[in-house]
Write a protein that holds these residues in place. Structure first.
Motif, PDB file in Angstrom:
ATOM      1  N   ASP A   1     -23.913  -7.742  12.255  1.00 43.85           N
ATOM      2  CA  ASP A   1     -24.030  -7.525  13.705  1.00 43.85           C
ATOM      3  C   ASP A   1     -24.282  -8.835  14.443  1.00 43.85           C
ATOM      4  O   ASP A   1     -25.012  -8.862  15.444  1.00 43.85           O
TER       5      ASP A   1
ATOM      6  N   HIS B   1     -19.927  -9.423  16.866  1.00 45.62           N
ATOM      7  CA  HIS B   1     -19.417  -9.430  18.233  1.00 45.62           C
ATOM      8  C   HIS B   1     -19.185 -10.900  18.523  1.00 45.62           C
ATOM      9  O   HIS B   1     -20.082 -11.609  18.956  1.00 45.62           O
TER      10      HIS B   1
ATOM     11  N   HIS C   1     -23.752   0.307  10.777  1.00 44.99           N
ATOM     12  CA  HIS C   1     -25.103  -0.171  10.467  1.00 44.99           C
ATOM     13  C   HIS C   1     -25.680   0.860   9.491  1.00 44.99           C
ATOM     14  O   HIS C   1     -25.261   2.014   9.499  1.00 44.99           O
TER      15      HIS C   1
ATOM     16  N   LYS D   1     -13.991   2.490  16.127  1.00 40.96           N
ATOM     17  CA  LYS D   1     -15.455   2.511  16.202  1.00 40.96           C
ATOM     18  C   LYS D   1     -15.891   3.569  17.200  1.00 40.96           C
ATOM     19  O   LYS D   1     -15.364   3.638  18.312  1.00 40.96           O
TER      20      LYS D   1
ATOM     21  N   ASN E   1     -25.829  -9.980  18.231  1.00 41.43           N
ATOM     22  CA  ASN E   1     -27.055  -9.330  18.672  1.00 41.43           C
ATOM     23  C   ASN E   1     -28.263 -10.062  18.085  1.00 41.43           C
ATOM     24  O   ASN E   1     -28.118 -10.957  17.255  1.00 41.43           O
TER      25      ASN E   1
ATOM     26  N   HIS F   1     -19.169  -6.938  10.463  1.00 38.33           N
ATOM     27  CA  HIS F   1     -19.711  -6.438  11.738  1.00 38.33           C
ATOM     28  C   HIS F   1     -20.222  -7.604  12.579  1.00 38.33           C
ATOM     29  O   HIS F   1     -21.310  -8.124  12.333  1.00 38.33           O
TER      30      HIS F   1
HETATM   31 ZN    ZN Z   1     -22.580  -4.285  16.685  1.00 35.79          ZN
END
Ligand code: ZN
Length: 359
Positions: free
Chosen positions: A275, A71, A218, A165, A278, A69
């Motif tokens: 993630d 970005h 998540h 997603k 973030n 996960h």
């Molecule tokens: Zn994310």
């Protein structure tokens, strides 16, 4: 002669060998063009003539990490791969950028992790992540009907999505209805794809389970304890969790850690994901994620498994995820040794990506 054509022999260190991550105290790893040629106890592995030698005394060689996960558009690819993460799965970005990056990252000499991607995050008008500050335009794909939902799935699949997603974030606007979500899961199945979701709220989690969603992108995002019966349903339905504990803070992180522990105690499966991009996670093998996973009761070796062999198996990446002849020479040499503290996994000294020395 190109660097990639030189055989590299790494000696003097330990290694976790094969898909079962068997510890070997005196290991030799032989790397050829892109792939591992041989790996095992130093006494069993022949050193080819003319090879370049690397001394890994004090290090343990692990398969390169897979972060399921990220970005990647919000991170520096060279920092990611230099930190021991050789494959990432991007869970929502602008299609104009992500598919170009993904294609570029598939080259052997790319200076970053290989990028698999979900494409756009499917949501409803005014839903998450359409107004999220981190998300560039078109990261979200709003659908107004079952027909549009099917179309949105096909668009991602046609573009090369490795998973679909969806957003079920009740804290940031309206969410997909049950019928639309059912259609998304069905359309994804028709394309051989799983469905993962950003899920906030126990009602949304129940909706996800009732629709037969495969994965949580998540751990539950809302600060709520998941009831035991729901945990049981998650396990019974073989839901995979990508915890991303790194992007939870303070008391919210404690709740997420407790939810993960309960899920694992009940027999649930997780794969490593942070993630990245973030707030929270750092590029490379992430100290915040490793620390929180350890607090959920995960051993250092199982953290490695969740980011390598188990992730590769789950993602159907038979070409990587283990130090084994024929697989990609994606290797991270870390200062951790079997029996040591999990946080030592984040002390990365050397990295190879498809046989190329990155660090
Ligand atoms: Zn994310």
């Amino acid at each position: 002669m190109e660097e990639s054509e030189v055989t590299t022999v790494i000696t003097g260190g330990r290694a976790l060998v094969g898909p079962n991550l068997e510890p070997e105290d005196e290991a030799t790893v032989v790397i050829g063009d892109e792939v591992i040629l041989d790996v095992g106890p130093a006494s069993d592995v022949e050193t080819p003539p003319g090879a370049m030698h690397v001394d890994a005394t004090g290090f343990t060689m692990l398969p390169g990490f897979i972060d399921s996960h990220v970005h990647i558009g919000l991170a520096d690819p060279i920092e990611v791969v230099g930190g021991g993460v050789t494959t990432v799965r991007d869970l929502a970005w602008s299609p104009r950028e992500i598919w170009t990056a993904s294609t570029e990252s598939a080259r052997a000499n790319y200076r970053g992790p290989e990028i698999l991607a979900a494409g756009q995050m499917i949501t409803v008008p005014n839903g998450y992540p359409l107004r999220a500050t981190w998300a560039p335009e078109h990261t979200g794909r709003a659908v107004r009907s079952v027909a549009e939902a099917r179309e949105a799935v096909d668009e991602q699949a046609d573009s090369g999505a490795c998973i679909i997603k969806v957003a079920l974030n009740s804290s940031a606007g309206p969410t997909l209805g049950a019928a639309t979500l059912d259609a998304i899961v069905e359309a994804a199945r028709a394309r051989g794809l799983r469905v993962t979701g950003h899920v906030y709220g126990l009602d949304e989690l129940q909706k996800a389970l009732d629709a037969g969603m495969d994965e949580l992108a998540h751990m539950l995002m809302s600060p709520e304890s998941i009831p035991a019966a729901t945990v049981k349903q998650m396990v019974n339905q073989s839901v995979t969790v990508v915890p991303t504990l790194s992007c939870f803070f303070d008391g919210d992180q404690t709740i997420a850690v407790d939810n993960l522990r309960a899920f694992l105690d009940a027999g649930g499966r997780f794969i490593y994901g942070t993630d990245l991009g973030n707030e929270g996670p750092r590029p490379g093998i992430d100290p915040r994620e490793v620390d929180a996973l350890a607090r959920a009761g995960v051993t250092a070796t199982d953290i490695v498994a969740s980011a390598t062999a188990r992730a590769a198996d789950y993602l159907d990446l038979t070409d990587r995820g283990a130090l084994e002849p024929g697989r990609y020479a994606d290797v991270a040499a870390v200062l951790w040794a079997p029996g040591g503290e999990p946080m030592e996994l984040t002390q990365v000294g050397m990295v190879w990506r498809r046989g190329r020395r990155i660090r």
